[in-house]
Write an enzyme that holds these catalytic residues in place. Structure first.
Site, short mmCIF file in Angstrom:
data_model
loop_
_atom_site.label_atom_id
_atom_site.label_comp_id
_atom_site.label_asym_id
_atom_site.label_seq_id
_atom_site.Cartn_x
_atom_site.Cartn_y
_atom_site.Cartn_z
N GLY A 119 0.47 -1.56 0.16
CA GLY A 119 -0.23 0.27 0.00
C GLY A 119 0.42 0.83 -0.24
O GLY A 119 0.31 2.87 -0.39
N ASP A 141 0.02 3.50 4.24
CA ASP A 141 -0.99 4.16 4.06
C ASP A 141 -1.97 4.32 4.62
O ASP A 141 -2.66 5.45 4.76
CB ASP A 141 -1.24 2.76 3.07
CG ASP A 141 -2.16 1.80 3.23
OD1 ASP A 141 -1.31 1.73 4.57
OD2 ASP A 141 -1.93 0.65 2.27
N ASP A 179 -6.09 1.55 10.07
CA ASP A 179 -7.52 1.27 10.31
C ASP A 179 -7.43 1.31 12.07
O ASP A 179 -7.73 1.83 12.56
CB ASP A 179 -7.70 0.06 9.22
CG ASP A 179 -9.25 -0.07 9.41
OD1 ASP A 179 -10.24 0.56 9.95
OD2 ASP A 179 -9.30 -0.93 8.55
N LYS A 235 -8.33 6.19 9.99
CA LYS A 235 -10.00 6.46 10.09
C LYS A 235 -9.88 6.79 11.48
O LYS A 235 -9.61 6.98 12.88
CB LYS A 235 -9.91 4.62 9.99
CG LYS A 235 -10.05 4.49 8.34
CD LYS A 235 -10.43 3.80 7.96
CE LYS A 235 -10.64 2.70 6.70
NZ LYS A 235 -11.16 0.65 6.49
N VAL A 272 -11.62 2.21 1.14
CA VAL A 272 -11.81 3.49 0.98
C VAL A 272 -10.00 2.73 -0.34
O VAL A 272 -9.66 1.72 0.20
CB VAL A 272 -10.72 4.69 1.10
CG1 VAL A 272 -11.69 5.46 1.72
CG2 VAL A 272 -9.67 4.41 1.92
N ARG A 294 -5.06 0.36 -6.84
CA ARG A 294 -3.48 1.05 -6.83
C ARG A 294 -3.26 2.10 -7.37
O ARG A 294 -2.58 2.88 -6.69
CB ARG A 294 -2.76 0.04 -5.93
CG ARG A 294 -2.88 -0.71 -5.34
CD ARG A 294 -1.60 -1.51 -5.07
NE ARG A 294 -1.79 -3.37 -4.74
CZ ARG A 294 -2.67 -3.13 -2.87
NH1 ARG A 294 -2.31 -2.22 -2.32
NH2 ARG A 294 -2.08 -4.94 -1.94
P1 IMP Z 1 -4.64 -2.30 10.22
O1 IMP Z 1 -4.33 -3.25 10.31
O2 IMP Z 1 -6.59 -2.60 10.79
O3 IMP Z 1 -4.85 -0.97 10.72
O4 IMP Z 1 -4.93 -2.09 8.20
C1 IMP Z 1 -4.17 -3.24 7.98
C2 IMP Z 1 -3.91 -2.82 6.35
O5 IMP Z 1 -4.89 -3.15 5.97
C3 IMP Z 1 -3.66 -1.65 6.21
O6 IMP Z 1 -2.04 -1.30 5.80
C4 IMP Z 1 -4.20 -1.57 4.30
O7 IMP Z 1 -3.46 -2.56 3.64
C5 IMP Z 1 -5.28 -2.53 4.79
N1 IMP Z 1 -6.66 -1.03 4.81
C6 IMP Z 1 -6.71 -0.88 6.03
N2 IMP Z 1 -8.05 0.38 5.51
C7 IMP Z 1 -8.16 -0.77 4.66
C8 IMP Z 1 -9.23 0.45 3.35
O8 IMP Z 1 -10.28 1.22 3.24
N3 IMP Z 1 -8.68 0.42 2.07
C9 IMP Z 1 -7.54 -0.47 1.46
N4 IMP Z 1 -7.52 -1.11 2.29
C10 IMP Z 1 -7.20 -1.58 4.01
MG MG Z 2 -5.08 -4.08 0.75
#
Ligand code: IMP
Ligand code: MG
Length: 205
Positions: free
Chosen positions: A68, A124, A127, A155, A177, A189
């Site tokens: 990402g 990137d 979340d 987020k 997104v 991407r």
């Molecule tokens: P987290 O561990 O939940 O913070 O998410 C980690 C990874 O999930 C990010 O680095 C992204 O690669 C993917 N991700 C999370 N939210 C999104 C989104 O809204 N769109 C696309 N990829 C996401």
């Molecule tokens: Mg992904």
């Protein structure tokens, strides 16, 4: 053609239909642009200036989290007016495709030794924050002189762990997104902006 070099044809002489006129096949599944291309580039210029000031007199190591962060890394690094090196890590989280479990598998590790380095991790999106939390713990164990994070997107209000993200481009609502490095099923991407998918796009893929 006689008397004309191939270069002179490329140099403005050849008509190339514009992307808009031809229709942009990347955009078929996009419902709405959330953050436009110019808005992103303006923000990266500001972040680059801030990072340049904060790390004045030091040499940075930027670490991009693949896949990402590849677009952000390319654009942001060119706004940092300091000597720097780049490295990449590839990670995958165990569990369902749209949810993170917090357990991260390292698919590609760094080429650099982090000991004593000023490290800035480039992400990137934050979340749940679980991926980043895992990565930060892992990287701290390698004893960098400093370790900070720059994320294009965060987020709002849904992080499941407390994280200090020093440089954040944009706070966004907790919707899924795509674009500017972010994918759905590995697509989108290469969009130059961040957008929302049409609901039917989830069903199509
Ligand atoms: P987290 O561990 O939940 O913070 O998410 C980690 C990874 O999930 C990010 O680095 C992204 O690669 C993917 N991700 C999370 N939210 C999104 C989104 O809204 N769109 C696309 N990829 C996401
Ligand atoms: Mg992904």
């Amino acid at each position: 053609m006689e008397g004309r070099s191939a270069l002179s044809e490329i140099d403005g002489a050849v008509h190339v239909p514009s992307v808009e006129a031809a229709g942009d096949a990347r955009e078929r599944d996009i419902e709405r642009i959330l953050i436009g291309e110019q808005e992103i580039q303006d923000k990266l210029r500001d972040l680059g200036e801030q990072i340049t000031r904060d790390y004045e007199g030091r040499e940075l190591l930027l670490i991009g989290v693949l896949k990402g962060a590849f677009v952000l890394m390319a654009d942001l690094s060119r706004h940092v007016r300091l000597p720097l090196e780049v490295d990449f890590m590839a990670v995958a989280s165990y569990g369902a495709a749209t949810k993170t479990s917090g357990v991260v598998r390292i698919l590609k590790d760094l080429d650099h030794d982090l000991e004593g380095r000023d490290v800035l991790l480039i992400e990137d999106i934050v979340d749940s924050g679980l991926t980043l939390n895992y990565l930060l713990k892992n990287l701290r164990g390698r004893r960098p002189a400093s370790l900070e994070v720059c994320a294009l997107l965060k987020k709002t209000g849904i992080q499941r762990v407390h994280l200090d993200v020093k440089y954040v481009g944009f706070e966004i609502p907790p919707d899924f997104v795509v674009g500017y490095g972010l994918d759905f099923a590995e697509r989108f991407r290469n969009l130059p902006y961040v957008g929302l998918l049409k609901p039917e796009a989830y069903a199509d893929i």
